[in-house]
Design an enzyme around this catalytic site. Structure first.
Site, PDB file in Angstrom:
ATOM      1  N   ASP A  78     -30.656   9.021  -6.373  1.00 31.03           N
ATOM      2  CA  ASP A  78     -30.358   9.627  -5.224  1.00 31.03           C
ATOM      3  C   ASP A  78     -31.661  10.540  -4.777  1.00 31.03           C
ATOM      4  O   ASP A  78     -32.091  10.345  -3.347  1.00 31.03           O
ATOM      5  CB  ASP A  78     -29.305  10.574  -5.114  1.00 31.03           C
ATOM      6  CG  ASP A  78     -28.152   9.807  -4.621  1.00 31.03           C
ATOM      7  OD1 ASP A  78     -27.870   8.408  -4.976  1.00 31.03           O
ATOM      8  OD2 ASP A  78     -26.874  10.297  -4.120  1.00 31.03           O
ATOM      9  N   CYS A 119     -25.525   9.589 -13.323  1.00 31.72           N
ATOM     10  CA  CYS A 119     -26.029   9.955 -11.879  1.00 31.72           C
ATOM     11  C   CYS A 119     -24.994   9.533 -10.988  1.00 31.72           C
ATOM     12  O   CYS A 119     -24.470   8.339 -11.223  1.00 31.72           O
ATOM     13  CB  CYS A 119     -27.430   9.510 -11.655  1.00 31.72           C
ATOM     14  SG  CYS A 119     -28.668  10.137 -12.813  1.00 31.72           S
ATOM     15  N   ASP A 120     -24.704  10.411 -10.096  1.00 30.66           N
ATOM     16  CA  ASP A 120     -24.327  10.383  -8.824  1.00 30.66           C
ATOM     17  C   ASP A 120     -23.250   9.378  -8.505  1.00 30.66           C
ATOM     18  O   ASP A 120     -22.364   9.406  -9.034  1.00 30.66           O
ATOM     19  CB  ASP A 120     -25.605  10.302  -7.556  1.00 30.66           C
ATOM     20  CG  ASP A 120     -26.266  11.321  -7.696  1.00 30.66           C
ATOM     21  OD1 ASP A 120     -27.171  11.713  -8.455  1.00 30.66           O
ATOM     22  OD2 ASP A 120     -26.256  12.166  -6.522  1.00 30.66           O
ATOM     23  N   LYS A 121     -23.508   8.050  -7.874  1.00 28.92           N
ATOM     24  CA  LYS A 121     -22.588   7.214  -7.393  1.00 28.92           C
ATOM     25  C   LYS A 121     -22.241   6.173  -8.517  1.00 28.92           C
ATOM     26  O   LYS A 121     -20.936   5.659  -8.450  1.00 28.92           O
ATOM     27  CB  LYS A 121     -22.992   6.348  -6.235  1.00 28.92           C
ATOM     28  CG  LYS A 121     -23.531   7.068  -5.160  1.00 28.92           C
ATOM     29  CD  LYS A 121     -22.683   8.287  -4.705  1.00 28.92           C
ATOM     30  CE  LYS A 121     -23.392   9.309  -3.794  1.00 28.92           C
ATOM     31  NZ  LYS A 121     -24.494   9.761  -4.712  1.00 28.92           N
ATOM     32  N   CYS A 192     -30.427  15.670 -12.955  1.00 29.79           N
ATOM     33  CA  CYS A 192     -30.979  16.821 -12.626  1.00 29.79           C
ATOM     34  C   CYS A 192     -30.078  18.243 -13.045  1.00 29.79           C
ATOM     35  O   CYS A 192     -29.041  17.995 -13.037  1.00 29.79           O
ATOM     36  CB  CYS A 192     -31.122  16.779 -11.242  1.00 29.79           C
ATOM     37  SG  CYS A 192     -32.340  15.480 -10.713  1.00 29.79           S
ATOM     38  N   GLU A 445     -26.885  11.576   2.196  1.00 28.61           N
ATOM     39  CA  GLU A 445     -27.014  12.882   2.010  1.00 28.61           C
ATOM     40  C   GLU A 445     -28.140  13.830   2.723  1.00 28.61           C
ATOM     41  O   GLU A 445     -29.058  13.051   2.963  1.00 28.61           O
ATOM     42  CB  GLU A 445     -27.336  12.991   0.401  1.00 28.61           C
ATOM     43  CG  GLU A 445     -26.262  12.678  -0.302  1.00 28.61           C
ATOM     44  CD  GLU A 445     -26.583  13.103  -1.816  1.00 28.61           C
ATOM     45  OE1 GLU A 445     -25.709  12.985  -2.710  1.00 28.61           O
ATOM     46  OE2 GLU A 445     -27.582  13.216  -2.184  1.00 28.61           O
ATOM     47  N   SER A 471     -26.083  16.671  -0.639  1.00 32.46           N
ATOM     48  CA  SER A 471     -26.539  16.467  -2.100  1.00 32.46           C
ATOM     49  C   SER A 471     -25.779  17.853  -2.807  1.00 32.46           C
ATOM     50  O   SER A 471     -25.744  18.833  -2.134  1.00 32.46           O
ATOM     51  CB  SER A 471     -28.184  16.699  -2.200  1.00 32.46           C
ATOM     52  OG  SER A 471     -28.391  16.996  -3.560  1.00 32.46           O
TER      53      SER A 471
END
Length: 557
Positions: A78, A119-121, A192, A445, A471
């Protein structure tokens, strides 16, 4: 075994021959087949090391008597997709990932699945697949990144760098300072370092029971991460033998536990998209408004970036999610009878590992929280009758109540251009619309505009509302997921430049201060904007996706 459908009986002689072409022996084909779902690629810092994690998982599976078979899914970063067309593909990738896993599972009839992502999605995409398929499953994260400037007093992360861009644009820092931060903010592999979406979801997976304890906080570069991966390989065979499936674990009570841990951690607002989506595919009723039930009774216990100075490394050293759960359990609000991938209940698991807080500066005691209420707040009002969300833990107290003039933009790019051109004034409410799941399409985001405002020192004076999302690194009075979205005819589509918008986070209200008669006049004249993308994957996505309050899912029932 489920996998007998592809490997047992005289009719499966051709199938066995194909397995043998890959080097499988007869005795290996008698073992449970375990799919190792790996999202390794060389495009994401959080995933570039996942081959090592997968190898450890496969060693555990093999040692426990299973036969691992690894396959891959896609995954995007992202941070790298931020601020351009790539972000339109981020949320839609979640459904694509889930679909690809379903295709592989149905083709091979695995007895169990181990999902590996950071990560994320990618994480919610895998958990959606687990719920849909209802097979014995374990989720395993690749682990968080260490913070930048490790060893120095002021540690940094990617959030600081995004905000530094805004500071640079306003003359606050030099070329050399920006470049030094660029070199220091992300020191190596892992998701992150703050409590952004990736790490929020990895930690909430523990509260859901679908991940082993400490899954969300052991740093990517620590040897314990490899040990945890081997343990996941061992445990999946136990789950197969006991026939403990994903829906036996991710129940309504488990989702409530996850939401309460989310509130205690001050997690990413994106969880209000992902948890309802995962629940939806498992026939568990959960929507955005349900999060509000837990805001008042769950105290906020941590100050992890972007809500404060700490990072996931500090959470790990303080005892991780098990410590947070043990602290919340003192208040009697956690469901300790939920099943977990340990093969035991949550309560039994916490007792066995003697879960406790090791650093009360990082995880505050239940009787002395950072805030008495949760880190996230769900708002309603005429602008968002189906709900909106804000990370109240990251809002300056002076902005918890605010009225200001609307500055209206029909895309993120228009808003960012105005911010950097210094056209936004103190007291304004920036409105970014047609960025929802349908209208975006893809619900981008808004880290670039929120970071620009923060970097230019306006996060204590300017609010931002959107039918898009934020985010986990965003801070300030940033209100997202406004439902219904503009493309679906939500009131946000009717806001005009200069309208007064009232934000009251303590009382959970977001309202457009315009008369009903004027709203009706505008509604009669409203026409939706034409689609921004008319072909390809996200064009198809926009036609079948729901608004954010339902998790931006494909309605299949």
């Amino acid at each position: 075994m489920k996998s007998d459908l592809v490997k047992k009986g005289f009719q499966r002689a051709p199938h066995r021959s194909l397995f043998k072409a890959m080097g499988f022996d007869d005795w290996e084909l008698k073992r449970p087949l375990i799919g190792v779902v790996n999202s390794f690629n060389e495009c994401i810092p959080g995933h570039i090391h996942l081959n090592k994690i997968a190898d450890a998982v496969k060693r555990g599976i093999y040692a426990a008597g299973g036969m691992p078979m690894e396959f891959n899914t896609i995954g995007l970063c992202d941070g790298i997709a931020m601020g351009h067309i790539g972000m339109k593909y981020s949320l839609p990738s979640r459904e694509l990932i889930a679909d690809s896993i379903e295709v592989m599972y149905q083709s091979y009839q695995f007895d169990g699945l181990v999902f590996i992502a950071s990560c994320d999605k990618i994480i919610p995409g895998m958990l959606i697949a687990a719920m849909r398929l209802n097979v014995p499953s374990i989720f395993l994260s690749g682990g968080p990144m260490l913070p930048g400037n490790l060893g120095k007093k002021d540690k940094i992360d990617l959030k600081n760098l995004f905000e530094a861009v805004g500071s640079y644009a306003s003359g606050g820092i030099s070329d050399e300072e920006l470049y030094q931060m660029e070199c220091d903010a992300c020191p190596g592999e892992g998701s992150c370092a703050g409590m952004f979406t990736a790490n929020t979801m990895s930690n909430l997976a523990e509260a859901l029971g679908i991940a082993l304890p400490m899954n969300g906080s052991i740093p990517a570069v620590f040897s314990q991460r490899i040990m945890l991966a081997k343990k996941a390989g061992l445990k999946i065979i136990e789950l197969v033998e006991k026939d403990i499936k994903a829906r036996d674990i991710m129940t309504r009570k488990a989702f409530e536990n996850a939401i309460m841990v989310d509130m205690a951690l001050g997690g990413s607002t994106n969880t209000a998209l992902h948890l309802p989506a995962i629940a939806y595919y498992g026939d568990v009723k959960l929507e955005l408004k349900d999060f509000g039930l837990f805001t008042e009774k769950t105290p906020h216990l941590t100050t992890i970036s972007p809500s404060g100075p700490h990072h996931i490394l500090d959470l790990y050293n303080a005892g991780g999610v098990p410590a947070v759960l043990s602290e919340l359990a003192k208040k009697g609000i956690i469901h300790l009878d939920t099943m977990t991938v340990t093969g035991k209940t949550l309560g039994e698991t916490l007792k066995e590992m003697n879960a406790r807080v090791k650093d009360y500066d990082v995880i505050r005691p239940i009787e002395n929280p950072v805030h008495e209420t949760g880190g996230l707040a769900i708002l309603t009002g005429n602008l968002c009758p189906d709900g909106a969300i804000v990370k109240q833990a990251a809002v300056d107290p002076s902005m918890l109540k605010h009225e200001g003039k609307a500055r209206v933009f029909n895309s993120e790019e228009e808003a960012v251009e105005a911010i950097f051109a210094k056209k936004i004034n103190k007291g304004d409410v920036v409105v970014i619309r047609y960025e929802g799941p349908k209208g975006g399409p893809g619900m981008r985001e808004m880290l670039s505009p929120t970071s620009a405002l923060a970097g230019m020192g306006l996060d204590k004076d300017v609010a931002l509302i959107t039918d898009g999302r934020f985010s986990g690194a965003s801070r300030g009075a940033s209100i997202g997921h406004i439902s219904p979205e503009a493309a679906a005819g939500g009131l946000i589509a009717l806001v005009e430049e200069g309208d007064i918008i009232s934000i009251d986070i303590p009382n959970k209200q977001l309202n457009l201060m315009v008369s009903e008669a004027e709203i009706e006049r505008r509604r009669k004249n409203w026409k939706p904007l034409p689609p921004k993308i008319v072909s390809g994957y996200v064009a198809r996505y926009s036609k079948i996706v729901t608004s954010a309050n339902k998790g931006a899912v494909y309605e299949t029932k």
